[in-house]
Design a protein around this motif. Structure first.
Motif, PDB file in Angstrom:
ATOM      1  N   GLU A 257       0.825  -1.206   0.000  1.00 27.55           N
ATOM      2  CA  GLU A 257       0.000   0.000   0.000  1.00 27.55           C
ATOM      3  C   GLU A 257       0.861   1.259   0.000  1.00 27.55           C
ATOM      4  O   GLU A 257       0.495   2.263  -0.634  1.00 27.55           O
ATOM      5  N   ALA A 258       2.006   1.220   0.675  1.00 29.94           N
ATOM      6  CA  ALA A 258       2.914   2.380   0.693  1.00 29.94           C
ATOM      7  C   ALA A 258       3.460   2.649  -0.702  1.00 29.94           C
ATOM      8  O   ALA A 258       3.595   3.802  -1.120  1.00 29.94           O
ATOM      9  N   ARG A 259       3.799   1.590  -1.455  1.00 33.63           N
ATOM     10  CA  ARG A 259       4.289   1.776  -2.823  1.00 33.63           C
ATOM     11  C   ARG A 259       3.209   2.391  -3.710  1.00 33.63           C
ATOM     12  O   ARG A 259       3.489   3.268  -4.534  1.00 33.63           O
ATOM     13  N   ILE A 260       1.977   1.923  -3.543  1.00 30.72           N
ATOM     14  CA  ILE A 260       0.878   2.492  -4.325  1.00 30.72           C
ATOM     15  C   ILE A 260       0.683   3.961  -3.953  1.00 30.72           C
ATOM     16  O   ILE A 260       0.448   4.815  -4.820  1.00 30.72           O
ATOM     17  N   ALA A 261       0.789   4.263  -2.656  1.00 32.45           N
ATOM     18  CA  ALA A 261       0.633   5.646  -2.190  1.00 32.45           C
ATOM     19  C   ALA A 261       1.719   6.544  -2.771  1.00 32.45           C
ATOM     20  O   ALA A 261       1.459   7.684  -3.180  1.00 32.45           O
ATOM     21  N   LYS A 262       2.957   6.031  -2.835  1.00 27.26           N
ATOM     22  CA  LYS A 262       4.056   6.817  -3.418  1.00 27.26           C
ATOM     23  C   LYS A 262       3.778   7.132  -4.882  1.00 27.26           C
ATOM     24  O   LYS A 262       4.005   8.257  -5.345  1.00 27.26           O
ATOM     25  N   ASP A 263       3.313   6.131  -5.623  1.00 29.93           N
ATOM     26  CA  ASP A 263       3.002   6.351  -7.039  1.00 29.93           C
ATOM     27  C   ASP A 263       1.906   7.399  -7.203  1.00 29.93           C
ATOM     28  O   ASP A 263       1.965   8.257  -8.099  1.00 29.93           O
ATOM     29  N   LYS A 264       0.922   7.338  -6.313  1.00 34.71           N
ATOM     30  CA  LYS A 264      -0.195   8.298  -6.390  1.00 34.71           C
ATOM     31  C   LYS A 264       0.314   9.716  -6.104  1.00 34.71           C
ATOM     32  O   LYS A 264      -0.019  10.662  -6.844  1.00 34.71           O
TER      33      LYS A 264
END
Length: 272
Positions: A257-264
């Motif tokens: 979820e942190a990786r997805i948040a970074k991309d966002k």
């Protein structure tokens, strides 16, 4: 130098002439020798000067060549370093993509297992409605399995098919019946997902908050933070959404979820 030699020879010749030891012819020969010596000295000086110029030009060429060599080596080193950085970035992106593919594959397999184990809904016969739909339409509570695993699987199957109202009812019943189960936090999370899929982002945030508050050590907490942040974006509360994702990254930096948040955040030009 030439003047000193000439002067010495002239003085020498004069001295000889005064003493009577030298004839005019001999004096002329001395002068001729002096001229020859002067000419040779002049040629020698010219050759020395030309040799010095050649040496200077050779030194200059060598210095220029050395400078070019150093510049060329520096350029090559810079290009190598830039290429190494680009390769590392590509490797990092590849590793991230592989990780996401692996995560998605696991989720797909888990969903297939849930759907395979879910009870089959009887097919519609002669225009009659299925029992669950008919009960929901008449205001009666739909039939829910008594087994906890079957109840969760049935509710998740309803979510997967887009039957969000039935899924919410099933997950809520699961929480009431089995408040201490390992899947209770999951049931709470999927209620939030149902509301999110319906576009009811305010209710979704409320349900995700319950995951965070009631199950702080559960494995669905990072997902709750992520979906809460995305719901805030959908409600045009961008600043709050950014803060939510930043908190997620700081609290669970190694989570998917942190990786997805970074991309966002990166796509929005926000820092993380």
């Amino acid at each position: 130098m030439k003047r000193k030699i000439s002067l010495v020879l002239l003085l020498f010749a004069s001295a000889l002439s005064l003493t009577g030891c030298i004839t005019p012819k001999q004096f002329d020969m001395v002068q001729s020798n002096i001229s020859d010596i002067q000419e040779k000295i002049s040629v020698l000086k010219k050759e020395i000067s030309e040799a010095g110029s050649k040496i200077d030009r050779i030194d200059e060429k060598m210095e220029n060549q050395e400078q070019k060599s150093r510049t060329g080596q520096a350029d090559v080193q810079i290009k190598i370093e830039a290429l190494s950085r680009d390769i590392q970035i590509l490797l990092d992106r590849l590793a991230d993509t592989n990780q996401r593919i692996s995560t998605l594959s696991q989720e797909i397999l888990a969903t297939k297992e849930i759907l395979r184990a879910a009870p089959q809904i009887p097919s519609q016969v002669s225009g009659a409605q299925p029992a669950a739909t008919s009960g929901a339409a008449s205001g009666e509570k739909p039939f829910l399995p008594s087994n906890p695993d079957e109840l969760f699987k049935s509710s998740y199957a309803d979510y997967s098919k887009g039957n969000y109202a039935l899924a919410i009812s099933g997950f809520q019943e699961y929480i009431v019946r089995y408040p201490k189960s390992d899947l209770t936090d999951n049931a709470q999370y999927w209620i939030g997902e149902c509301y999110f899929s319906q576009g009811n982002h305010k209710s979704a945030i409320d349900e995700f908050d319950k995951v965070i508050e009631n199950f702080p050590d559960g494995d669905k907490v990072p997902g709750a933070y992520l979906k809460k942040g995305l719901a805030l974006f959908e409600m045009h509360q961008t600043a709050k959404g950014v803060m939510q994702l930043q908190y997620l990254i700081g609290r669970y930096p190694k989570s998917d979820e942190a990786r997805i948040a970074k991309d966002k955040l990166k796509s929005m030009g926000a820092s993380f």
